[in-house]
Design a protein around this motif. Structure first.
Motif, PDB file in Angstrom:
ATOM      1  N   LEU A 106       0.706  -1.151  -0.032  1.00 14.58           N
ATOM      2  CA  LEU A 106      -0.100   0.042   0.162  1.00 14.58           C
ATOM      3  C   LEU A 106       0.839   1.344  -0.053  1.00 14.58           C
ATOM      4  O   LEU A 106       0.697   2.175  -0.633  1.00 14.58           O
ATOM      5  CB  LEU A 106      -0.903  -0.058   1.299  1.00 14.58           C
ATOM      6  N   ILE A 107       1.762   1.304   0.858  1.00 15.02           N
ATOM      7  CA  ILE A 107       2.806   2.403   0.999  1.00 15.02           C
ATOM      8  C   ILE A 107       3.562   2.650  -0.399  1.00 15.02           C
ATOM      9  O   ILE A 107       3.656   3.671  -0.822  1.00 15.02           O
ATOM     10  CB  ILE A 107       3.634   2.494   2.117  1.00 15.02           C
ATOM     11  N   LEU A 108       3.893   1.345  -0.745  1.00 17.35           N
ATOM     12  CA  LEU A 108       4.894   1.563  -2.382  1.00 17.35           C
ATOM     13  C   LEU A 108       3.937   1.909  -3.261  1.00 17.35           C
ATOM     14  O   LEU A 108       4.323   2.802  -4.137  1.00 17.35           O
ATOM     15  CB  LEU A 108       5.086   0.021  -2.616  1.00 17.35           C
ATOM     16  N   ALA A 109       2.510   1.614  -3.488  1.00 18.68           N
ATOM     17  CA  ALA A 109       1.525   2.195  -4.257  1.00 18.68           C
ATOM     18  C   ALA A 109       1.336   3.601  -4.210  1.00 18.68           C
ATOM     19  O   ALA A 109       1.471   4.290  -5.423  1.00 18.68           O
ATOM     20  CB  ALA A 109       0.298   1.282  -4.183  1.00 18.68           C
ATOM     21  N   LYS A 110       1.255   4.039  -2.950  1.00 20.48           N
ATOM     22  CA  LYS A 110       1.202   5.567  -2.880  1.00 20.48           C
ATOM     23  C   LYS A 110       2.408   6.304  -3.048  1.00 20.48           C
ATOM     24  O   LYS A 110       2.407   7.396  -3.471  1.00 20.48           O
ATOM     25  CB  LYS A 110       0.779   5.661  -1.304  1.00 20.48           C
ATOM     26  N   SER A 111       3.313   5.707  -2.985  1.00 22.50           N
ATOM     27  CA  SER A 111       4.958   6.563  -3.240  1.00 22.50           C
ATOM     28  C   SER A 111       4.800   6.560  -4.858  1.00 22.50           C
ATOM     29  O   SER A 111       5.392   7.684  -5.371  1.00 22.50           O
ATOM     30  CB  SER A 111       5.932   5.605  -2.638  1.00 22.50           C
ATOM     31  N   TYR A 112       4.669   5.326  -5.310  1.00 22.16           N
ATOM     32  CA  TYR A 112       4.611   5.750  -6.899  1.00 22.16           C
ATOM     33  C   TYR A 112       3.603   6.547  -7.483  1.00 22.16           C
ATOM     34  O   TYR A 112       3.966   7.384  -8.363  1.00 22.16           O
ATOM     35  CB  TYR A 112       4.112   4.067  -7.474  1.00 22.16           C
ATOM     36  N   LYS A 113       2.415   6.517  -6.646  1.00 19.17           N
ATOM     37  CA  LYS A 113       1.316   7.658  -7.367  1.00 19.17           C
ATOM     38  C   LYS A 113       1.742   9.072  -7.210  1.00 19.17           C
ATOM     39  O   LYS A 113       1.828  10.029  -7.679  1.00 19.17           O
ATOM     40  CB  LYS A 113       0.110   7.413  -6.352  1.00 19.17           C
ATOM     41  N   ALA A 114       2.513   9.266  -5.928  1.00 19.01           N
ATOM     42  CA  ALA A 114       2.995  10.654  -5.491  1.00 19.01           C
ATOM     43  C   ALA A 114       4.252  11.007  -6.374  1.00 19.01           C
ATOM     44  O   ALA A 114       4.547  12.213  -6.578  1.00 19.01           O
ATOM     45  CB  ALA A 114       3.500  10.691  -4.081  1.00 19.01           C
ATOM     46  N   ASN A 115       4.881   9.900  -6.824  1.00 22.16           N
ATOM     47  CA  ASN A 115       6.151  10.247  -7.839  1.00 22.16           C
ATOM     48  C   ASN A 115       5.673  10.194  -9.171  1.00 22.16           C
ATOM     49  O   ASN A 115       6.438  10.255 -10.118  1.00 22.16           O
ATOM     50  CB  ASN A 115       7.137   9.006  -7.557  1.00 22.16           C
ATOM     51  N   ASN A 116       4.471  10.425  -9.483  1.00 22.19           N
ATOM     52  CA  ASN A 116       3.815  10.521 -10.697  1.00 22.19           C
ATOM     53  C   ASN A 116       4.037   9.153 -11.810  1.00 22.19           C
ATOM     54  O   ASN A 116       4.414   9.501 -12.872  1.00 22.19           O
ATOM     55  CB  ASN A 116       4.201  11.816 -11.566  1.00 22.19           C
ATOM     56  N   ASN A 117       3.824   8.298 -11.212  1.00 18.07           N
ATOM     57  CA  ASN A 117       3.998   6.971 -11.780  1.00 18.07           C
ATOM     58  C   ASN A 117       2.845   6.001 -11.505  1.00 18.07           C
ATOM     59  O   ASN A 117       2.941   5.012 -11.079  1.00 18.07           O
ATOM     60  CB  ASN A 117       5.021   6.109 -11.354  1.00 18.07           C
ATOM     61  N   PRO A 118       1.587   6.611 -12.125  1.00 16.61           N
ATOM     62  CA  PRO A 118       0.449   5.812 -11.860  1.00 16.61           C
ATOM     63  C   PRO A 118       0.371   4.351 -12.350  1.00 16.61           C
ATOM     64  O   PRO A 118      -0.103   3.517 -11.788  1.00 16.61           O
ATOM     65  CB  PRO A 118      -0.806   6.667 -12.555  1.00 16.61           C
ATOM     66  N   SER A 119       0.906   4.162 -13.595  1.00 12.84           N
ATOM     67  CA  SER A 119       1.005   2.664 -14.006  1.00 12.84           C
ATOM     68  C   SER A 119       1.507   1.751 -13.161  1.00 12.84           C
ATOM     69  O   SER A 119       1.109   0.568 -13.070  1.00 12.84           O
ATOM     70  CB  SER A 119       1.784   2.790 -15.289  1.00 12.84           C
ATOM     71  N   LYS A 120       2.762   2.137 -12.493  1.00 14.52           N
ATOM     72  CA  LYS A 120       3.431   1.308 -11.624  1.00 14.52           C
ATOM     73  C   LYS A 120       2.686   1.037 -10.162  1.00 14.52           C
ATOM     74  O   LYS A 120       2.374   0.145  -9.698  1.00 14.52           O
ATOM     75  CB  LYS A 120       4.926   1.720 -11.069  1.00 14.52           C
ATOM     76  N   SER A 121       1.738   2.043 -10.054  1.00 20.41           N
ATOM     77  CA  SER A 121       1.103   2.276  -8.695  1.00 20.41           C
ATOM     78  C   SER A 121      -0.166   1.185  -8.851  1.00 20.41           C
ATOM     79  O   SER A 121      -0.431   0.395  -8.016  1.00 20.41           O
ATOM     80  CB  SER A 121       0.455   3.351  -8.389  1.00 20.41           C
ATOM     81  N   ILE A 122      -0.808   1.341 -10.118  1.00 21.48           N
ATOM     82  CA  ILE A 122      -1.838   0.202 -10.485  1.00 21.48           C
ATOM     83  C   ILE A 122      -1.521  -1.255 -10.413  1.00 21.48           C
ATOM     84  O   ILE A 122      -2.019  -2.014 -10.058  1.00 21.48           O
ATOM     85  CB  ILE A 122      -2.268   0.716 -11.612  1.00 21.48           C
ATOM     86  N   GLU A 123      -0.241  -1.277 -11.159  1.00 17.67           N
ATOM     87  CA  GLU A 123       0.404  -2.619 -10.906  1.00 17.67           C
ATOM     88  C   GLU A 123       0.565  -3.276  -9.574  1.00 17.67           C
ATOM     89  O   GLU A 123       0.382  -4.256  -9.030  1.00 17.67           O
ATOM     90  CB  GLU A 123       1.831  -2.645 -11.647  1.00 17.67           C
ATOM     91  N   VAL A 124       1.165  -2.611  -8.683  1.00 22.60           N
ATOM     92  CA  VAL A 124       1.304  -2.718  -7.273  1.00 22.60           C
ATOM     93  C   VAL A 124       0.172  -2.923  -6.624  1.00 22.60           C
ATOM     94  O   VAL A 124      -0.076  -3.854  -5.865  1.00 22.60           O
ATOM     95  CB  VAL A 124       2.155  -1.781  -6.536  1.00 22.60           C
ATOM     96  N   LEU A 125      -1.149  -2.212  -6.816  1.00 21.64           N
ATOM     97  CA  LEU A 125      -2.375  -2.326  -6.296  1.00 21.64           C
ATOM     98  C   LEU A 125      -2.984  -3.508  -6.722  1.00 21.64           C
ATOM     99  O   LEU A 125      -3.586  -4.258  -5.865  1.00 21.64           O
ATOM    100  CB  LEU A 125      -3.274  -1.017  -6.426  1.00 21.64           C
ATOM    101  N   GLN A 126      -2.782  -3.840  -7.869  1.00 24.00           N
ATOM    102  CA  GLN A 126      -3.531  -5.144  -8.399  1.00 24.00           C
ATOM    103  C   GLN A 126      -2.908  -6.436  -7.700  1.00 24.00           C
ATOM    104  O   GLN A 126      -3.563  -7.383  -7.452  1.00 24.00           O
ATOM    105  CB  GLN A 126      -3.150  -5.242  -9.816  1.00 24.00           C
ATOM    106  N   GLN A 127      -1.383  -6.446  -7.613  1.00 22.77           N
ATOM    107  CA  GLN A 127      -1.000  -7.350  -6.466  1.00 22.77           C
ATOM    108  C   GLN A 127      -1.324  -7.317  -5.161  1.00 22.77           C
ATOM    109  O   GLN A 127      -1.586  -8.346  -4.713  1.00 22.77           O
ATOM    110  CB  GLN A 127       0.725  -7.341  -6.779  1.00 22.77           C
TER     111      GLN A 127
END
Length: 101
Positions: A54-75
């Motif tokens: 969850l924190i990793l996905a939020k970090s990717y989102k805050a770092n303007n990388n929504p595709s990686k955030s979505i990938e992590v959240l799906q996992q």
């Protein structure tokens, strides 16, 4: 350590200034990039730790990388529930995933 970097990066300037007065040496520089590095290491060593995802996905989102955030959240939503907090964390992750899609 990744969570610490994430949380310090989320602080506003006033709180960072307050921390600098409390800690004489100041707070070390933090960034979402450093949080991501530490959180990815944690993901490799503990692949079922839901809070880390969850924190990793939020970090990717805050770092303007929504595709990686979505990938992590799906996992994250596919992970098994192992602790009492995991169900709530997975629900929060699903909510974040829905908002990104």
């Amino acid at each position: 350590e990744g969570r610490w970097h994430y949380e310090m990066s989320e602080l506003n300037w006033a709180r960072k200034l307050a921390l600098k007065t409390v800690y004489p040496g100041g707070v070390p520089a933090t960034s979402y990039d450093s949080a991501i590095v530490y959180l990815e290491k944690c993901r490799k060593t503990e692949p079922y730790y839901v809070l880390n995802y969850l924190i990793l996905a939020k970090s990717y989102k805050a770092n303007n990388n929504p595709s990686k955030s979505i990938e992590v959240l799906q996992q994250l939503v596919k992970l098994p529930i192992r602790t009492p907090d995991d169900a709530a964390l997975k629900a929060e992750g699903q909510k974040l995933l829905d908002s990104l899609m």
